[in-house]
Design an enzyme around this catalytic site. Sequence first.
Site, PDB file in Angstrom:
ATOM      1  CG  ASP A  99      -2.336   1.065   1.052  1.00  0.00           C
ATOM      2  OD1 ASP A  99      -1.488   2.164   1.547  1.00  0.00           O
ATOM      3  OD2 ASP A  99      -3.136   0.689   0.841  1.00  0.00           O
ATOM      4  CE  LYS A 152      -2.932  14.566 -19.831  1.00  0.00           C
ATOM      5  NZ  LYS A 152      -4.203  14.577 -19.440  1.00  0.00           N
ATOM      6  CE  LYS A 186       1.548  12.879 -29.008  1.00  0.00           C
ATOM      7  NZ  LYS A 186       1.458  11.726 -29.885  1.00  0.00           N
ATOM      8  CD  GLU A 220      -8.493  12.294 -28.294  1.00  0.00           C
ATOM      9  OE1 GLU A 220      -7.469  12.138 -27.976  1.00  0.00           O
ATOM     10  OE2 GLU A 220      -9.662  12.499 -27.599  1.00  0.00           O
ATOM     11  CG  ASP A 239      -7.926  14.523 -21.108  1.00  0.00           C
ATOM     12  OD1 ASP A 239      -7.369  14.049 -20.394  1.00  0.00           O
ATOM     13  OD2 ASP A 239      -8.637  14.056 -22.289  1.00  0.00           O
ATOM     14  CG  HIS A 244      -1.644  17.131 -24.063  1.00  0.00           C
ATOM     15  ND1 HIS A 244      -0.860  16.884 -23.074  1.00  0.00           N
ATOM     16  CD2 HIS A 244      -2.592  16.169 -23.980  1.00  0.00           C
ATOM     17  CE1 HIS A 244      -1.011  15.652 -22.620  1.00  0.00           C
ATOM     18  NE2 HIS A 244      -2.289  15.344 -23.012  1.00  0.00           N
ATOM     19  CE  LYS A 331     -11.770  12.037 -24.768  1.00  0.00           C
ATOM     20  NZ  LYS A 331     -10.501  11.410 -25.376  1.00  0.00           N
TER      21      LYS A 331
END
Length: 484
Positions: A99, A152, A186, A220, A239, A244, A331
């Site tokens: 734990d 993140k 990237k 996406e 998100d 990003h 999305k």
Amino acid sequence: MAQASVHGGKHGPPADALVIFGITGDLAKKMTLKALYDLVENDTLQVPVIGIARNDWSDEDLHQHARDAVETLAKEKGEEIDDGAFKRFTELLTYVPGDYTDDETYKRLKEKLSGAKHPVFYLEIPPSLFATVVEYLGKADLTKDARVVIEKPFGHDLKSAIELNDQIHEVLDENQIYRIDHFLGKEPVQDITYLRFANSLFEPIWNRRYVESVQITMAEDFGVDDRGSFYDPVGALRDVVQNHLLQTLALVAMEPPSAGADPDPIRDSKLDLFKAIPDINPNRYVRGQYEGYRKIEGVDPKSSTETFVALRLEIQNWRWSGVPFFIRAGKELAERVTEVRVILQNPPPIGIGGGPMPATDEIVVRIDPDPGTSILLEAKQTGEEALRRVHLDLLFQQQFGDQPGPYERLLADAMAGNQQRFAREDMVIETWRIVEPLIDNPCDLETYRKGSWGPEGASNLLHGYGGWRRPWVPEQPLEAVGAG
């Protein structure tokens, strides 16, 4: 397979152990284990790798889990597993069950580390546990000369980010903290810096005198799927935009990094850029949610979480004053693509080709998938006194071959003590400050259909700027202007 260096060099002593908290989790399965295997295959990772999680596993259980994960990802890329390389990987890989809030876990970890002087601790765990694990590492006297990599999201708003920084700094100095954002690992994102500053062709026109606007798209073509319980409290703004896409924007718009005595020139340039961005105006913000989102398991049936965002922001400095920057992300959109598009000013009417108004030239950097760059120009139509749109394309893989994946590169950087591609405390605070008005005063939510380019309101943001450009699809005819 391309290599990522783990040599310390001027950045600091190379790490002598890597400890991964949460190694049985989803991120490790989908990203980290394959990245570690690639580093071992390239002979650039040769130190012990210790996994920690609550699962009651043995070393052999973890090895089999790693094999399954690596094979799955390799097959998706058409690669074969090198049994010799994987054996070397398992010889480095051991497991500590326990734990995260149990002192005994850290005692067992300390024994496994066998006196390592420069370990790297990577926290692939829920954000609520970041400060707790750092506290326990400190109590166990494991943080001296250590580095801690934190996934993140780093906070969920400005206040929580400041609080988390304060908690972690009770144990760690800022130079020990590596806030990871895989986007910064990237290769095509890094290429933006080189494209701008290593070419005198581009840098003289990269300013308000020649640039009309900039569009950044992260689309996406899939939905939340089985991640409803994770995604619903977060949403698209937190998100991907706060981290990003604002980090990407900084590389597009920052001033040239200093070549002088500044020890951290790129991150200092990015910070200056963030400081020049005012808080985003909620009136220049659009939120959308795709049809059927509320029926996903783990999503509140009355959820007001956005799965799409579009916004316009300004940069108040000499280079960019008056140039709008448009960002959209979402999305269940029409395509899967991430790109940056720099749109130049319209030239005046000309006395050739029938006197038409030439279309604007554009510079496109495609980040994902099929990374590359394209320059859109006007040329003469064959056999006619008319203009024709042409594009000069470069696909990075065709030119340079395979490149390290983002986690392969960033883990190598962390092992080397190179913080350049990690977010610094002051940068994180500034990005949360920029988006805070959108969190405090969210606009109404619009519904959009799957397979579209988002809600209607997103188009209104670009009134007077020709609309959202259709993303570049390499090796296919590229249209200059087209409603997305």
